[in-house]
Design an enzyme around this catalytic site. Structure first.
Site, PDB file in Angstrom:
ATOM      1  N   ASP A 135      42.454  76.755  76.298  1.00 52.83           N
ATOM      2  CA  ASP A 135      41.674  75.389  76.828  1.00 52.83           C
ATOM      3  C   ASP A 135      41.823  75.629  78.288  1.00 52.83           C
ATOM      4  OD1 ASP A 135      40.160  73.390  76.686  1.00 52.83           O
ATOM      5  OD2 ASP A 135      41.752  72.130  75.871  1.00 52.83           O
ATOM      6  N   GLY A 146      47.035  58.795  83.297  1.00 50.67           N
ATOM      7  CA  GLY A 146      45.803  58.892  82.613  1.00 50.67           C
ATOM      8  C   GLY A 146      45.636  59.237  81.255  1.00 50.67           C
ATOM      9  N   GLN A 174      42.834  63.399  75.698  1.00 49.29           N
ATOM     10  CA  GLN A 174      42.193  63.488  74.295  1.00 49.29           C
ATOM     11  C   GLN A 174      43.144  63.051  73.132  1.00 49.29           C
ATOM     12  OE1 GLN A 174      40.390  67.010  73.780  1.00 49.29           O
ATOM     13  NE2 GLN A 174      39.553  66.532  71.899  1.00 49.29           N
ATOM     14  N   PHE A 175      44.587  63.292  73.493  1.00 46.09           N
ATOM     15  CA  PHE A 175      45.508  63.196  72.416  1.00 46.09           C
ATOM     16  C   PHE A 175      46.524  62.200  72.697  1.00 46.09           C
ATOM     17  CE2 PHE A 175      44.028  67.702  72.653  1.00 46.09           C
ATOM     18  CZ  PHE A 175      43.474  67.503  71.339  1.00 46.09           C
TER      19      PHE A 175
HETATM   20  P1  AMP Z   1      45.990  65.230  79.523  1.00 49.71           P
HETATM   21  O1  AMP Z   1      46.434  64.429  78.199  1.00 49.71           O
HETATM   22  O2  AMP Z   1      46.872  66.494  79.967  1.00 49.71           O
HETATM   23  O3  AMP Z   1      44.422  65.617  79.294  1.00 49.71           O
HETATM   24  O4  AMP Z   1      46.200  64.295  80.955  1.00 49.71           O
HETATM   25  C1  AMP Z   1      45.553  63.039  81.223  1.00 49.71           C
HETATM   26  C2  AMP Z   1      45.641  62.674  82.624  1.00 49.71           C
HETATM   27  O5  AMP Z   1      46.909  62.378  82.775  1.00 49.71           O
HETATM   28  C3  AMP Z   1      45.323  64.037  83.377  1.00 49.71           C
HETATM   29  O6  AMP Z   1      43.944  64.090  83.709  1.00 49.71           O
HETATM   30  C4  AMP Z   1      46.188  63.892  84.650  1.00 49.71           C
HETATM   31  O7  AMP Z   1      45.392  62.879  85.735  1.00 49.71           O
HETATM   32  C5  AMP Z   1      47.274  62.947  84.102  1.00 49.71           C
HETATM   33  N1  AMP Z   1      48.333  64.031  83.974  1.00 49.71           N
HETATM   34  C6  AMP Z   1      48.523  64.687  82.817  1.00 49.71           C
HETATM   35  N2  AMP Z   1      49.793  65.258  83.051  1.00 49.71           N
HETATM   36  C7  AMP Z   1      50.358  65.158  84.245  1.00 49.71           C
HETATM   37  C8  AMP Z   1      51.399  65.492  85.208  1.00 49.71           C
HETATM   38  N3  AMP Z   1      52.357  66.278  84.875  1.00 49.71           N
HETATM   39  N4  AMP Z   1      51.440  64.966  86.281  1.00 49.71           N
HETATM   40  C9  AMP Z   1      50.769  64.276  86.890  1.00 49.71           C
HETATM   41  N5  AMP Z   1      49.501  63.596  85.939  1.00 49.71           N
HETATM   42  C10 AMP Z   1      49.311  64.230  84.895  1.00 49.71           C
END
Ligand code: AMP
Length: 528
Positions: A373, A260, A263-264
């Site tokens: 958050d 995925g 934001q960062f």
């Molecule tokens: P984030 O940068 O934390 O918003 O993550 C973006 C997307 O990556 C999330 O919406 C999840 O779908 C996926 N993602 C983030 N961390 C994990 C993880 N530890 N395991 C599986 N998918 C993840």
């Protein structure tokens, strides 16, 4: 109000606050007193892996070490670990490394080899924890899920600590596709019983007795519930040598599927050391100050709880920074809810998932840590609807704050970051006041997201409209099909006065108690 909000939103959109800079190369974190070394330009190029020297050739086995039994399967992740299967016996020869012990396998695939094992995967032989049917803190609903797994047959059973009655035990048994629960009280002499007609000095004897005959139970006990891989707890760190020193060589990580985009930066599935699946968060260059991040990560890695995503390791010596965490198969709770839309998730699942988030947050509360958050997008889902809170503390690194020495530095999100207005408590929006109680407010919004399968809060309203509407004392109505009791909990989380909001500890037990129906089940089997 409008003025305050627009100035706040203006600052969110066009943040230009001063960067807080430490004055010395080495400084002491105010919270935990740990020394955090800032990376100088020359150090930044130096690979720091392996972080701890690997052990010398296996030390001679000390005779007479304690014998432990493996509770779960474990597959070696480095050449220094031992692989083993649940039920294998291991002689522990050195506990000093802490969360990873040195052991010699007495049985199984690694028989007579010596290496590191995760301490939380074993229990002393002959202890209650080592019994294959003892599932200590398993909740009633989890017990049902596990027993109903396709690999269990009628008569499969487990004994667990009762949720509602502290210090008491319950027996859960699979009987022709349904799970029955029985209390196991104790007599004054310490003997256990299910029927008062027959008591036993030990649980083992009780299990042996009911394994020979049903004697009034719905079915004779056959096999302990099979645990399956999913039951294995997270190890402490990736391996024995990433527990304390966790800056790892990025070459030890192979990125594979993209999971995925946040934001960062982007998030990938990765393989560490060719053996262990992990999630790798890559941060867009320039998103944050490395020393700010390391300071926070120093705190984050100490926070360990089954309902928090564990931070395993980091790669910060060059950009992009990698944050390596445990991998959650089903991604973010928001996506999970939106995909499901109520097709397979039942109300009991929704409440159970809420309870898990409350449990992770109750731990943060007990550690005096603030998430800042909390939202469905920052909760991750694994097998069996397991939910874990992610990204705790990261908001603090992405935002500026005035907790440190620089009084002029105003707490503001960094330029370009999206500010989660609809999840943020009024005092945090208006006065930059972030506390565990502002997290409780966000938890109320998260409950709303869970109960609406990921609907945007304050539907039809812009951020500014929502804030103005709230300031007039309005609150979101009970979502369709949401029990009123649950909406009452949301309303408590959204109390104007922070001190009127519940603690996460209270929220946790209120949500868990939704399922404490053991008494009804026992009434069904009233002869017990
Ligand atoms: P984030 O940068 O934390 O918003 O993550 C973006 C997307 O990556 C999330 O919406 C999840 O779908 C996926 N993602 C983030 N961390 C994990 C993880 N530890 N395991 C599986 N998918 C993840």
């Amino acid at each position: 109000m409008r003025k305050m909000l627009s100035s706040c939103l203006h600052s969110i959109a066009s943040c230009c606050c001063k960067k807080w800079k430490p004055s010395e190369d080495e400084e002491r974190s105010e919270k935990d007193g740990t020394v955090i070394k800032n990376l100088s330009a020359s150090e930044e190029r130096e690979p720091k892996y392996p972080s701890r020297p690997l052990p010398d050739p296996p030390a001679p086995v000390k005779p007479g070490g304690e014998v432990y039994v493996a509770l779960y399967d474990y597959s070696a992740r480095t050449e220094q670990d031992l692989s083993f299967n649940a039920g294998d016996h291991l002689e522990v020869v050195d506990k000093s490394p802490g969360e990873w012990w040195v052991a010699r396998a007495l049985t199984g695939v690694s028989a007579s080899q010596q290496g590191y094992i995760p301490a939380n995967y074993v229990a002393p032989v002959e202890s209650l924890d080592a019994e294959p049917w003892y599932f200590s803190d398993t909740k009633r609903l989890d017990a049902e899920k596990m027993l109903l797994a396709k690999w269990n047959q009628s008569g499969a059973f487990l004994i667990r600590n009762s949720e509602g009655r502290k210090g008491e035990l319950s027996l859960s048994v699979l009987d022709q596709g349904t799970v029955k629960h029985y209390k196991i009280p104790k007599l004054d002499n310490g003997h256990y019983y299910i029927s008062k007609l027959k008591s036993f000095p030990t649980l083992k004897e009780l299990v042996e007795y009911y394994s020979r005959q049903a004697e009034g139970l719905c079915v004779r006990l056959t096999e302990p519930c099979k645990k399956g891989q999913i039951m294995a707890p997270e190890t402490y760190g990736l391996s024995y040598n990433t527990v304390d020193i966790w800056e790892i060589d990025r070459k030890s990580i192979q990125l594979s599927k993209k999971l995925g985009t946040g934001q960062f930066g982007e998030v990938y599935q990765g393989l560490w050391n060719g053996t262990t699946s992990v999630a790798v968060k890559t941060l867009k260059p320039g998103t944050m100050d490395t020393s700010d991040f390391l300071r926070e990560a120093q705190l984050m890695k100490k926070l360990r709880h089954p309902k928090l995503i564990q931070l395993y390791a980091v790669c910060t010596t060059e950009e992009p920074i990698y944050i390596i965490t445990e991998l959650m198969k089903n991604g973010s709770l928001l996506d999970y809810l939106q995909k499901d839309k109520g097709t397979s998730l039942r109300i009991s699942d929704q409440i159970e998932m809420s309870a898990q988030v409350a449990s992770g947050m109750a731990y943060l509360e007990s550690q005096n840590y603030i998430h800042r958050d909390l939202a469905a997008r920052n909760v991750l889902v694994g097998e069996n609807n397991i939910c874990k809170v992610a990204d705790f503390g990261l908001a603090r690194v992405f935002m500026k704050e005035n907790e440190y020495e620089d009084e002029d530095c105003v707490y503001e999100p960094k330029e370009g970051t999206k500010f989660p207005v609809k999840w943020t408590a009024p005092e945090a929006i208006n006065g930059n006041r972030y506390t565990i109680k502002s997290d409780v407010w966000s938890f109320g919004i998260l409950l709303y997201e869970i109960m609406t399968f990921g609907q945007m809060p304050y539907p039809g309203m812009s951020n500014i409209q929502a804030v103005q509407w709230l300031s007039k004392g309005h609150r979101m109505a009970c979502p369709p099909k949401c029990p009123k009791v649950l909406h009452d909990i949301m309303l408590k989380c959204w109390k104007e006065n922070e001190s009127d909001r519940p603690t996460f500890e209270t929220l946790q037990w209120q949500l868990e108690d939704f399922f404490d129906l053991d008494t009804t089940a026992y009434d069904d089997s009233s002869q017990y």
